[in-house]
Design a protein around this motif. Structure first.
Motif, PDB file in Angstrom:
ATOM      1  N   PHE A  11       3.741 -10.178  -1.440  1.00 52.93           N
ATOM      2  CA  PHE A  11       5.160 -10.469  -1.392  1.00 52.93           C
ATOM      3  C   PHE A  11       5.865  -9.393  -0.586  1.00 52.93           C
ATOM      4  CE2 PHE A  11       4.054  -8.153  -5.208  1.00 52.93           C
ATOM      5  CZ  PHE A  11       4.934  -7.072  -5.224  1.00 52.93           C
ATOM      6  N   GLY A  12       7.013  -9.724  -0.056  1.00 52.16           N
ATOM      7  CA  GLY A  12       7.825  -8.753   0.657  1.00 52.16           C
ATOM      8  C   GLY A  12       8.704  -7.997  -0.321  1.00 52.16           C
ATOM      9  N   TYR A  13       8.895  -6.709  -0.070  1.00 52.90           N
ATOM     10  CA  TYR A  13       9.698  -5.886  -0.976  1.00 52.90           C
ATOM     11  C   TYR A  13      10.281  -4.712  -0.208  1.00 52.90           C
ATOM     12  CZ  TYR A  13      10.869  -3.630  -5.427  1.00 52.90           C
ATOM     13  OH  TYR A  13      11.526  -3.061  -6.491  1.00 52.90           O
ATOM     14  N   GLU A  14      11.471  -4.301  -0.587  1.00 48.87           N
ATOM     15  CA  GLU A  14      12.099  -3.131   0.022  1.00 48.87           C
ATOM     16  C   GLU A  14      12.055  -1.997  -0.993  1.00 48.87           C
ATOM     17  OE1 GLU A  14      16.536  -2.124   1.275  1.00 48.87           O
ATOM     18  OE2 GLU A  14      15.682  -3.786   2.431  1.00 48.87           O
ATOM     19  N   LEU A  15      11.282  -0.968  -0.689  1.00 46.77           N
ATOM     20  CA  LEU A  15      11.099   0.167  -1.585  1.00 46.77           C
ATOM     21  C   LEU A  15      12.144   1.246  -1.322  1.00 46.77           C
ATOM     22  CD1 LEU A  15       7.284   0.427  -1.010  1.00 46.77           C
ATOM     23  CD2 LEU A  15       8.323  -0.078  -3.215  1.00 46.77           C
ATOM     24  N   HIS A  16      12.825   1.720  -2.327  1.00 46.51           N
ATOM     25  CA  HIS A  16      13.658   2.918  -2.252  1.00 46.51           C
ATOM     26  C   HIS A  16      14.564   2.958  -1.021  1.00 46.51           C
ATOM     27  CE1 HIS A  16      10.891   3.999  -5.402  1.00 46.51           C
ATOM     28  NE2 HIS A  16       9.898   3.886  -4.574  1.00 46.51           N
ATOM     29  N   GLU A  17      15.211   1.856  -0.729  1.00 41.33           N
ATOM     30  CA  GLU A  17      16.110   1.725   0.409  1.00 41.33           C
ATOM     31  C   GLU A  17      15.398   1.911   1.749  1.00 41.33           C
ATOM     32  OE1 GLU A  17      19.680   4.010  -0.178  1.00 41.33           O
ATOM     33  OE2 GLU A  17      19.905   3.260  -2.218  1.00 41.33           O
ATOM     34  N   GLY A  18      14.100   1.673   1.754  1.00 37.56           N
ATOM     35  CA  GLY A  18      13.325   1.747   2.989  1.00 37.56           C
ATOM     36  C   GLY A  18      13.324   0.397   3.689  1.00 37.56           C
ATOM     37  N   SER A  19      12.379   0.229   4.593  1.00 37.35           N
ATOM     38  CA  SER A  19      12.264  -1.028   5.328  1.00 37.35           C
ATOM     39  C   SER A  19      11.388  -2.002   4.527  1.00 37.35           C
ATOM     40  CB  SER A  19      11.661  -0.758   6.708  1.00 37.35           C
ATOM     41  OG  SER A  19      10.427  -0.099   6.584  1.00 37.35           O
ATOM     42  N   PRO A  20      11.414  -3.284   4.864  1.00 42.23           N
ATOM     43  CA  PRO A  20      10.584  -4.248   4.140  1.00 42.23           C
ATOM     44  C   PRO A  20       9.089  -3.909   4.258  1.00 42.23           C
ATOM     45  CG  PRO A  20      12.235  -5.380   5.451  1.00 42.23           C
ATOM     46  CD  PRO A  20      12.269  -3.922   5.854  1.00 42.23           C
ATOM     47  N   VAL A  21       8.379  -4.081   3.147  1.00 38.77           N
ATOM     48  CA  VAL A  21       6.949  -3.780   3.040  1.00 38.77           C
ATOM     49  C   VAL A  21       6.276  -5.004   2.417  1.00 38.77           C
ATOM     50  CG1 VAL A  21       5.282  -2.264   1.882  1.00 38.77           C
ATOM     51  CG2 VAL A  21       7.430  -1.320   2.702  1.00 38.77           C
ATOM     52  N   ARG A  22       5.047  -5.312   2.846  1.00 41.35           N
ATOM     53  CA  ARG A  22       4.241  -6.354   2.185  1.00 41.35           C
ATOM     54  C   ARG A  22       3.428  -5.653   1.114  1.00 41.35           C
ATOM     55  NH1 ARG A  22       5.996 -11.077   2.433  1.00 41.35           N
ATOM     56  NH2 ARG A  22       4.097 -11.914   1.590  1.00 41.35           N
ATOM     57  N   ILE A  23       3.468  -6.177  -0.102  1.00 42.21           N
ATOM     58  CA  ILE A  23       2.751  -5.575  -1.225  1.00 42.21           C
ATOM     59  C   ILE A  23       1.907  -6.631  -1.915  1.00 42.21           C
ATOM     60  CG2 ILE A  23       3.009  -4.513  -3.510  1.00 42.21           C
ATOM     61  CD1 ILE A  23       5.552  -3.202  -2.539  1.00 42.21           C
ATOM     62  N   GLN A  24       0.721  -6.230  -2.314  1.00 39.84           N
ATOM     63  CA  GLN A  24      -0.078  -7.036  -3.234  1.00 39.84           C
ATOM     64  C   GLN A  24      -0.388  -6.141  -4.425  1.00 39.84           C
ATOM     65  OE1 GLN A  24      -3.231  -9.426  -1.626  1.00 39.84           O
ATOM     66  NE2 GLN A  24      -4.230  -9.661  -3.606  1.00 39.84           N
ATOM     67  N   TRP A  25       0.054  -6.543  -5.611  1.00 46.06           N
ATOM     68  CA  TRP A  25      -0.202  -5.800  -6.845  1.00 46.06           C
ATOM     69  C   TRP A  25      -1.454  -6.415  -7.448  1.00 46.06           C
ATOM     70  CZ3 TRP A  25       4.258  -3.707 -10.184  1.00 46.06           C
ATOM     71  CH2 TRP A  25       3.764  -2.983 -11.256  1.00 46.06           C
ATOM     72  N   HIS A  26      -2.553  -5.720  -7.320  1.00 40.79           N
ATOM     73  CA  HIS A  26      -3.851  -6.267  -7.702  1.00 40.79           C
ATOM     74  C   HIS A  26      -3.998  -6.377  -9.209  1.00 40.79           C
ATOM     75  CE1 HIS A  26      -5.245  -6.171  -3.560  1.00 40.79           C
ATOM     76  NE2 HIS A  26      -4.495  -5.096  -3.471  1.00 40.79           N
ATOM     77  N   PHE A  27      -4.326  -7.575  -9.648  1.00 35.93           N
ATOM     78  CA  PHE A  27      -4.579  -7.913 -11.051  1.00 35.93           C
ATOM     79  C   PHE A  27      -3.394  -7.608 -11.960  1.00 35.93           C
ATOM     80  CE2 PHE A  27      -8.746  -7.393  -9.096  1.00 35.93           C
ATOM     81  CZ  PHE A  27      -9.262  -8.649  -9.345  1.00 35.93           C
TER      82      PHE A  27
END
Length: 142
Positions: A11-27
């Protein structure tokens, strides 16, 4: 589910007012380990955003391991150029930010959670890790 393929639950997510990041949270919701295990993909020029996880907030410790690409990681007053295979530890309370300095995506394995202790000293790999660290320290230039 015993297998998660790359991209199955990203999923796309914006961390700590940074730029968009793709993240996969495994399990997520399946593993009983007391840590989050995630893969992140930060686009060229992207960044996480300077932040800290303090005792007053949710005290988290984070380990960043570069899978692919190059970046720059700032932890408090130190700045590290990082590349594939490098890892950085951000302890509770340290201010830190990660930036992609390469032309392509920066891919990372990020493990985070509440600090604590565990005793793995009876495992053969723990004994070898301790010996490798001792050898490195003994051979490190002063």
């Amino acid at each position: 589910m015993m297998l998660e393929r790359s991209g199955d639950h990203d999923f796309g997510y914006e961390l700590h007012e940074g730029s968009p990041v793709r993240i996969q949270w495994h399990f997520y919701g399946q593993s009983e380990l007391p840590v989050a295990v995630q893969t992140w993909e930060i686009p060229a020029g992207g960044f996480e955003g300077m932040h800290a996880h303090t005792e007053n907030d949710i005290p988290l410790e984070e380990i960043y391991i570069v899978i692919e690409g190059t970046g720059c990681m700032r932890v408090d007053d130190e700045t590290f150029d990082i590349a594939t295979g490098d890892s950085v530890l951000a302890r509770v309370g340290t201010s830190h930010d990660l930036r992609n300095t390469g032309d392509g995506p920066l891919k990372l394995l990020v493990v985070w959670g509440n600090p604590g202790t565990a005793d793995y000293s009876n495992f053969g790999s723990a004994k070898l890790a301790q010996a490798a660290r001792a050898t490195f320290s003994a051979n490190r230039p002063a």
